[in-house]
Design a protein around this motif. Structure first.
Motif, short mmCIF file in Angstrom:
data_model
loop_
_atom_site.label_atom_id
_atom_site.label_comp_id
_atom_site.label_asym_id
_atom_site.label_seq_id
_atom_site.Cartn_x
_atom_site.Cartn_y
_atom_site.Cartn_z
N SER A 12 0.83 -1.20 0.00
CA SER A 12 0.00 0.00 0.00
C SER A 12 0.87 1.26 0.00
CB SER A 12 -0.90 0.01 1.24
OG SER A 12 -1.55 1.25 1.38
N PRO A 13 0.39 2.32 -0.66
CA PRO A 13 1.12 3.59 -0.58
C PRO A 13 0.98 4.26 0.80
CG PRO A 13 -0.86 3.86 -1.90
CD PRO A 13 -0.74 2.40 -1.57
N VAL A 14 0.06 3.77 1.60
CA VAL A 14 -0.14 4.31 2.95
C VAL A 14 0.95 3.74 3.86
CG1 VAL A 14 -1.73 4.50 4.90
CG2 VAL A 14 -2.62 4.48 2.57
N PRO A 15 1.69 4.61 4.58
CA PRO A 15 2.76 4.11 5.44
C PRO A 15 2.24 3.14 6.50
CG PRO A 15 2.83 6.51 5.27
CD PRO A 15 1.56 6.06 4.62
N PRO A 16 3.05 2.14 6.87
CA PRO A 16 2.60 1.15 7.85
C PRO A 16 2.13 1.77 9.17
CG PRO A 16 4.56 0.36 6.76
CD PRO A 16 4.35 1.78 6.30
N TYR A 17 2.85 2.79 9.67
CA TYR A 17 2.42 3.38 10.95
C TYR A 17 1.02 3.96 10.84
CZ TYR A 17 2.90 8.25 9.51
OH TYR A 17 2.73 9.46 8.89
N GLU A 18 0.69 4.54 9.67
CA GLU A 18 -0.63 5.14 9.48
C GLU A 18 -1.69 4.06 9.36
OE1 GLU A 18 -3.80 7.64 9.09
OE2 GLU A 18 -1.81 8.03 9.90
N GLN A 19 -1.36 2.94 8.75
CA GLN A 19 -2.31 1.83 8.68
C GLN A 19 -2.63 1.32 10.08
OE1 GLN A 19 -1.48 -1.28 5.72
NE2 GLN A 19 0.04 0.11 4.82
N ILE A 20 -1.60 1.18 10.91
CA ILE A 20 -1.79 0.72 12.29
C ILE A 20 -2.62 1.73 13.06
CG2 ILE A 20 -0.63 0.20 14.48
CD1 ILE A 20 1.80 -0.69 12.69
N THR A 34 -12.43 -1.58 24.06
CA THR A 34 -13.12 -0.78 25.06
C THR A 34 -12.16 -0.14 26.05
OG1 THR A 34 -13.40 -2.75 26.43
CG2 THR A 34 -15.19 -2.21 24.91
N GLU A 35 -12.67 0.84 26.77
CA GLU A 35 -11.87 1.55 27.76
C GLU A 35 -11.18 0.57 28.71
OE1 GLU A 35 -12.44 4.60 31.54
OE2 GLU A 35 -14.10 4.30 30.16
N GLY A 36 -9.88 0.80 28.90
CA GLY A 36 -9.11 -0.01 29.82
C GLY A 36 -8.51 -1.27 29.20
N GLU A 37 -8.96 -1.62 28.00
CA GLU A 37 -8.42 -2.83 27.35
C GLU A 37 -6.95 -2.60 27.01
OE1 GLU A 37 -9.62 -5.95 23.82
OE2 GLU A 37 -10.99 -4.35 24.37
N ARG A 38 -6.17 -3.61 27.32
CA ARG A 38 -4.72 -3.51 27.12
C ARG A 38 -4.34 -3.84 25.68
NH1 ARG A 38 -0.27 -5.31 31.43
NH2 ARG A 38 1.49 -4.35 30.38
N LEU A 39 -3.47 -3.01 25.12
CA LEU A 39 -2.94 -3.25 23.79
C LEU A 39 -1.62 -3.99 23.91
CD1 LEU A 39 -3.56 0.23 22.09
CD2 LEU A 39 -4.99 -1.80 22.02
N PRO A 40 -1.20 -4.65 22.84
CA PRO A 40 0.10 -5.33 22.89
C PRO A 40 1.22 -4.30 23.07
CG PRO A 40 -1.07 -5.83 20.83
CD PRO A 40 -1.86 -4.82 21.56
N THR A 41 2.34 -4.74 23.61
CA THR A 41 3.49 -3.84 23.71
C THR A 41 3.95 -3.49 22.31
OG1 THR A 41 5.11 -5.63 23.67
CG2 THR A 41 4.24 -4.97 25.86
N VAL A 42 4.71 -2.42 22.22
CA VAL A 42 5.25 -1.99 20.93
C VAL A 42 6.06 -3.13 20.32
CG1 VAL A 42 6.96 -0.46 19.87
CG2 VAL A 42 5.24 0.48 21.44
N ARG A 43 6.92 -3.74 21.12
CA ARG A 43 7.76 -4.83 20.60
C ARG A 43 6.93 -6.02 20.15
NH1 ARG A 43 13.38 -4.22 21.93
NH2 ARG A 43 13.65 -2.47 23.34
N GLN A 44 5.91 -6.36 20.91
CA GLN A 44 5.08 -7.52 20.56
C GLN A 44 4.32 -7.28 19.26
OE1 GLN A 44 4.92 -10.69 22.08
NE2 GLN A 44 4.00 -11.02 20.08
N LEU A 45 3.68 -6.12 19.14
CA LEU A 45 2.92 -5.84 17.93
C LEU A 45 3.85 -5.74 16.72
CD1 LEU A 45 0.18 -5.41 16.66
CD2 LEU A 45 0.36 -2.97 17.22
N ALA A 46 5.02 -5.14 16.91
CA ALA A 46 5.99 -5.05 15.82
C ALA A 46 6.41 -6.45 15.37
CB ALA A 46 7.21 -4.24 16.26
N ALA A 47 6.67 -7.34 16.33
CA ALA A 47 7.06 -8.71 15.99
C ALA A 47 5.91 -9.43 15.28
CB ALA A 47 7.47 -9.47 17.24
N LEU A 49 3.60 -8.18 13.44
CA LEU A 49 3.38 -7.62 12.11
C LEU A 49 4.62 -7.67 11.22
CD1 LEU A 49 1.25 -4.50 13.11
CD2 LEU A 49 0.43 -6.66 12.16
N GLY A 50 5.75 -8.06 11.81
CA GLY A 50 7.00 -8.10 11.04
C GLY A 50 7.53 -6.72 10.69
#
Length: 124
Positions: A12-20, A34-47, A49-50
């Protein structure tokens, strides 16, 4: 976030950070995250998604700036409480989103008329 709901199209011409950023923002705004739901760590999500951790970090920073998520040492990154009052969208962010959409549509070979039609249909 129990399932991989974010996907990145490296063609995609859209940068990966913008897609995320856009995908997570949509999940939060629509209530799928929802409010309070935990997101993956930066390292985990990066791994997952490659991607480089800096790419995910930039997406998270932009989501924090938009007050959709909050990061606290020891507590991780979580979905923020919805704002108590509706904010007007940032015109610069809207312009950026429109540019990304039109660039992606043009890459598919869409005419200006087809792009406008798709935008109008999406608003309904």
């Amino acid at each position: 976030m129990t399932e991989p709901a974010v996907r990145v199209d490296t063609t995609s011409p859209v940068p990966p950070y913008e897609q995320i950023r856009a995908q997570l923002a949509a999940l939060i705004i629509t209530g799928r995250l929802t409010e309070g739901e935990r997101l993956p760590t930066v390292r985990q999500l990066a791994a997952d998604l490659g991607l480089a951790p800096g790419t995910v970090a930039r997406a998270y920073r932009e989501l924090e700036t938009a007050e959709l998520i909050r990061t606290r040492r020891g507590a991780g990154t979580r979905v923020a409480a919805p704002p108590s009052e509706a904010k007007q969208p940032d015109p610069n962010q809207l312009a950026t989103l429109a540019r990304h959409f039109t660039a992606a549509a043009r890459a598919l070979g869409a005419s200006p008329e087809a792009i406008l039609l798709a935008a109008h249909q999406a608003l309904k």
